[in-house]
Design a protein around this motif. Structure first.
Motif, PDB file in Angstrom:
ATOM      1  N   GLY A  30      13.246  12.672  18.441  1.00 34.51           N
ATOM      2  CA  GLY A  30      14.586  12.868  17.922  1.00 34.51           C
ATOM      3  C   GLY A  30      14.867  12.235  16.580  1.00 34.51           C
ATOM      4  N   ALA A  31      13.905  12.237  15.672  1.00 32.52           N
ATOM      5  CA  ALA A  31      14.167  11.708  14.334  1.00 32.52           C
ATOM      6  C   ALA A  31      15.136  12.630  13.600  1.00 32.52           C
ATOM      7  CB  ALA A  31      12.872  11.578  13.552  1.00 32.52           C
ATOM      8  N   LYS A  32      16.117  12.022  12.941  1.00 32.54           N
ATOM      9  CA  LYS A  32      17.104  12.803  12.196  1.00 32.54           C
ATOM     10  C   LYS A  32      16.510  13.364  10.909  1.00 32.54           C
ATOM     11  CE  LYS A  32      21.827  12.360  10.377  1.00 32.54           C
ATOM     12  NZ  LYS A  32      22.965  11.413  10.197  1.00 32.54           N
ATOM     13  N   ARG A  33      15.541  12.655  10.341  1.00 23.94           N
ATOM     14  CA  ARG A  33      14.909  13.067   9.081  1.00 23.94           C
ATOM     15  C   ARG A  33      13.430  12.700   9.150  1.00 23.94           C
ATOM     16  NH1 ARG A  33      16.427  12.952   2.956  1.00 23.94           N
ATOM     17  NH2 ARG A  33      18.482  13.480   3.760  1.00 23.94           N
ATOM     18  N   ILE A  34      12.575  13.601   8.705  1.00 24.30           N
ATOM     19  CA  ILE A  34      11.147  13.327   8.765  1.00 24.30           C
ATOM     20  C   ILE A  34      10.783  12.222   7.785  1.00 24.30           C
ATOM     21  CG2 ILE A  34      10.382  14.935   6.965  1.00 24.30           C
ATOM     22  CD1 ILE A  34       8.756  14.402  10.434  1.00 24.30           C
ATOM     23  N   GLY A  35       9.764  11.436   8.122  1.00 23.65           N
ATOM     24  CA  GLY A  35       9.318  10.380   7.230  1.00 23.65           C
ATOM     25  C   GLY A  35       8.710  10.935   5.946  1.00 23.65           C
ATOM     26  N   SER A  36       8.815  10.157   4.874  1.00 26.07           N
ATOM     27  CA  SER A  36       8.308  10.613   3.575  1.00 26.07           C
ATOM     28  C   SER A  36       6.795  10.737   3.584  1.00 26.07           C
ATOM     29  CB  SER A  36       8.767   9.657   2.473  1.00 26.07           C
ATOM     30  OG  SER A  36       8.306   8.341   2.729  1.00 26.07           O
ATOM     31  N   ILE A  37       6.102   9.855   4.321  1.00 23.86           N
ATOM     32  CA  ILE A  37       4.640   9.960   4.394  1.00 23.86           C
ATOM     33  C   ILE A  37       4.247  11.276   5.059  1.00 23.86           C
ATOM     34  CG2 ILE A  37       2.552   9.003   5.442  1.00 23.86           C
ATOM     35  CD1 ILE A  37       3.770   6.227   5.094  1.00 23.86           C
ATOM     36  N   CYS A  38       4.857  11.571   6.185  1.00 25.49           N
ATOM     37  CA  CYS A  38       4.534  12.811   6.889  1.00 25.49           C
ATOM     38  C   CYS A  38       4.831  14.025   6.029  1.00 25.49           C
ATOM     39  CB  CYS A  38       5.309  12.880   8.205  1.00 25.49           C
ATOM     40  SG  CYS A  38       4.951  14.357   9.171  1.00 25.49           S
TER      41      CYS A  38
ATOM     42  N   MET B  13       0.843  -1.199   0.000  1.00 32.15           N
ATOM     43  CA  MET B  13       0.000   0.000   0.000  1.00 32.15           C
ATOM     44  C   MET B  13       0.876   1.245   0.000  1.00 32.15           C
ATOM     45  SD  MET B  13      -2.537   1.434   3.012  1.00 32.15           S
ATOM     46  CE  MET B  13      -3.323  -0.141   3.280  1.00 32.15           C
ATOM     47  N   ASP B  14       0.605   2.147  -0.932  1.00 33.60           N
ATOM     48  CA  ASP B  14       1.272   3.448  -0.982  1.00 33.60           C
ATOM     49  C   ASP B  14       0.330   4.461  -0.333  1.00 33.60           C
ATOM     50  OD1 ASP B  14       2.341   5.926  -1.562  1.00 33.60           O
ATOM     51  OD2 ASP B  14       2.857   5.433  -3.636  1.00 33.60           O
ATOM     52  N   TRP B  15       0.640   4.863   0.901  1.00 30.93           N
ATOM     53  CA  TRP B  15      -0.289   5.718   1.651  1.00 30.93           C
ATOM     54  C   TRP B  15      -0.553   7.029   0.939  1.00 30.93           C
ATOM     55  CZ3 TRP B  15      -3.255   4.228   5.559  1.00 30.93           C
ATOM     56  CH2 TRP B  15      -3.922   5.203   6.318  1.00 30.93           C
ATOM     57  N   LEU B  16       0.474   7.614   0.353  1.00 31.52           N
ATOM     58  CA  LEU B  16       0.314   8.904  -0.304  1.00 31.52           C
ATOM     59  C   LEU B  16      -0.479   8.796  -1.598  1.00 31.52           C
ATOM     60  CD1 LEU B  16       3.837  10.483   0.285  1.00 31.52           C
ATOM     61  CD2 LEU B  16       1.716  10.937   1.520  1.00 31.52           C
ATOM     62  N   ALA B  17      -0.543   7.593  -2.182  1.00 31.91           N
ATOM     63  CA  ALA B  17      -1.314   7.413  -3.407  1.00 31.91           C
ATOM     64  C   ALA B  17      -2.805   7.246  -3.134  1.00 31.91           C
ATOM     65  CB  ALA B  17      -0.795   6.202  -4.184  1.00 31.91           C
ATOM     66  N   LEU B  18      -3.161   6.959  -1.884  1.00 30.17           N
ATOM     67  CA  LEU B  18      -4.564   6.807  -1.526  1.00 30.17           C
ATOM     68  C   LEU B  18      -5.253   8.168  -1.473  1.00 30.17           C
ATOM     69  CD1 LEU B  18      -4.250   4.266   1.438  1.00 30.17           C
ATOM     70  CD2 LEU B  18      -4.742   3.748  -0.967  1.00 30.17           C
ATOM     71  N   ASP B  19      -6.527   8.195  -1.798  1.00 30.83           N
ATOM     72  CA  ASP B  19      -7.265   9.442  -1.611  1.00 30.83           C
ATOM     73  C   ASP B  19      -7.725   9.531  -0.150  1.00 30.83           C
ATOM     74  OD1 ASP B  19      -9.576   7.858  -1.306  1.00 30.83           O
ATOM     75  OD2 ASP B  19     -10.299   8.261  -3.343  1.00 30.83           O
ATOM     76  N   GLY B  20      -8.310  10.659   0.209  1.00 31.87           N
ATOM     77  CA  GLY B  20      -8.680  10.890   1.597  1.00 31.87           C
ATOM     78  C   GLY B  20      -9.667   9.870   2.129  1.00 31.87           C
ATOM     79  N   THR B  21     -10.610   9.471   1.294  1.00 30.10           N
ATOM     80  CA  THR B  21     -11.598   8.481   1.735  1.00 30.10           C
ATOM     81  C   THR B  21     -10.929   7.153   2.038  1.00 30.10           C
ATOM     82  OG1 THR B  21     -13.359   9.539   0.459  1.00 30.10           O
ATOM     83  CG2 THR B  21     -13.670   7.224   1.071  1.00 30.10           C
ATOM     84  N   ALA B  22     -10.007   6.728   1.185  1.00 28.23           N
ATOM     85  CA  ALA B  22      -9.319   5.451   1.386  1.00 28.23           C
ATOM     86  C   ALA B  22      -8.458   5.478   2.640  1.00 28.23           C
ATOM     87  CB  ALA B  22      -8.479   5.114   0.163  1.00 28.23           C
ATOM     88  N   ARG B  23      -7.841   6.615   2.916  1.00 24.53           N
ATOM     89  CA  ARG B  23      -7.030   6.708   4.140  1.00 24.53           C
ATOM     90  C   ARG B  23      -7.914   6.583   5.377  1.00 24.53           C
ATOM     91  NH1 ARG B  23      -4.012  11.977   1.904  1.00 24.53           N
ATOM     92  NH2 ARG B  23      -2.575  10.963   0.424  1.00 24.53           N
ATOM     93  N   ARG B  24      -9.038   7.260   5.377  1.00 22.13           N
ATOM     94  CA  ARG B  24      -9.941   7.171   6.523  1.00 22.13           C
ATOM     95  C   ARG B  24     -10.498   5.754   6.672  1.00 22.13           C
ATOM     96  NH1 ARG B  24     -12.341  11.454   9.018  1.00 22.13           N
ATOM     97  NH2 ARG B  24     -14.406  10.478   8.927  1.00 22.13           N
ATOM     98  N   GLN B  25     -10.770   5.100   5.557  1.00 22.08           N
ATOM     99  CA  GLN B  25     -11.233   3.718   5.624  1.00 22.08           C
ATOM    100  C   GLN B  25     -10.167   2.806   6.222  1.00 22.08           C
ATOM    101  OE1 GLN B  25     -12.335   3.061   1.521  1.00 22.08           O
ATOM    102  NE2 GLN B  25     -14.478   3.667   1.857  1.00 22.08           N
TER     103      GLN B  25
END
Length: 312
Positions: free
Chosen positions: A231-239, A1-13
């Protein structure tokens, strides 16, 4: 699953499905209305979650969604994620190896060990622990449980906000502390355009704030009172993908400590620095609500160091 490829409805689901999945495993944490530092705020007391942080939600969702090999699970953590994975693994009958940096501190290491995992303390910071965990994964075939940058973790953390709305959340703005970005990614995904989400980071560990300024995730130096949790050195790509156009602020260590003290003195809530960081944005004046704006704060962690009740 690619979280960023999902639309808002799919993420909420996906978050709703995770909420049903972790029911009976993660706690339903209480909410309250408090007056703190002159502000009336709704708070969700997620520091009362298993092992003292919201992380149990993502840990259980990972282990209940993915196929766990005989080698069990492995995770790198500043402390809270490792404790949550250790607890979830023990609850479901899987072995767990947790790699933590020295800055995790004895209080969080003790929580991990009490949960039944094998805890490996690695010299350096979180990035060093992550490298060691990846090596363990390659050698043993254990399943890596990433603390923030995979869909299973984001969906699990998002259950916190679905649950909060089920409990009657009535706020225009929700203020949330950020480390690697798993928790706030869940908030962005669940609330979408329905509520403002304010990201709060320490000035000395500002992975999201720096990425938004640079236009891409970048490495940042990590230090300060909340480094073992935020203390993350780099933010996650999803965020980073979800945070475009969102509000990001930073707070000083002094402001975090003052908010931590306020939570104890005014509400008898004992939290670690990361658990007070979101409130610090309000009490220090870094985030100033507009007139009539209803603000809610997530209290996310309760593993202070030193542990005031540790056995001597």
């Amino acid at each position: 699953m690619d979280w960023l490829a999902l639309d808002g409805t799919a993420r909420r689901q996906a978050i709703s499905a995770a909420q049903a999945r972790v029911a009976g495993h993660a706690r339903v944490t209480p909410v309250a209305q408090l007056r703190l530092g002159g502000f009336d705020v709704d708070v969700k007391l997620e520091q009362m979650q298993h092992t003292g942080s919201f992380k149990a939600r993502g840990a259980f969702n990972n282990l209940l969604t993915r196929e766990v090999p005989s080698a069990g699970v492995v995770a790198a953590s500043g402390g809270n994620h490792g404790a949550a994975v250790a607890h979830a693994a023990a609850s479901l009958g899987y072995p767990a190896h947790i790699f933590v940096p020295e800055v995790a501190g004895p209080a969080k290491i003790a929580v991990i060990e009490r949960a039944g995992a094998t805890c490996h303390v690695v010299p350096g910071l979180y990035a060093d622990a992550q490298e060691a965990a990846l090596d363990h994964e390659a050698r043993t075939g254990a399943m890596q449980v990433h603390p923030y940058d995979i869909p299973e973790t984001v969906a699990g953390q998002g259950t916190c906000f679905a649950e909060w709305e089920d409990q009657g959340l009535d706020a225009d703005t929700v203020v949330i502390a950020v480390g690697g970005g798993g928790l706030i990614s869940g908030a962005y995904s669940w609330f979408a355009d329905r509520r403002r989400v304010v990201a709060v980071e320490p000035e000395t560990s500002r992975a999201l704030n720096a990425a938004l300024a640079a236009g891409a995730p970048v490495d940042v130096p990590v230090s300060g009172v909340a480094a073992n949790a935020l203390g993350a050195k780099r933010i996650g790509s999803i965020c980073f993908g979800l945070a475009q156009g969102q509000t990001s602020v930073t707070v000083t260590d002094d402001a975090i400590v003052a908010a931590q003290q306020m939570l104890w003195q005014e509400a008898r809530l004992l939290v670690e620095p990361s658990g007070a960081a979101a409130l610090a944005a309000l009490t220090s004046g870094v985030y100033v609500p507009s007139e009539g704006e209803r603000v809610a704060v997530l209290i996310c962690g309760a593993n202070p160091a030193p542990d005031p009740f540790a056995e001597s």
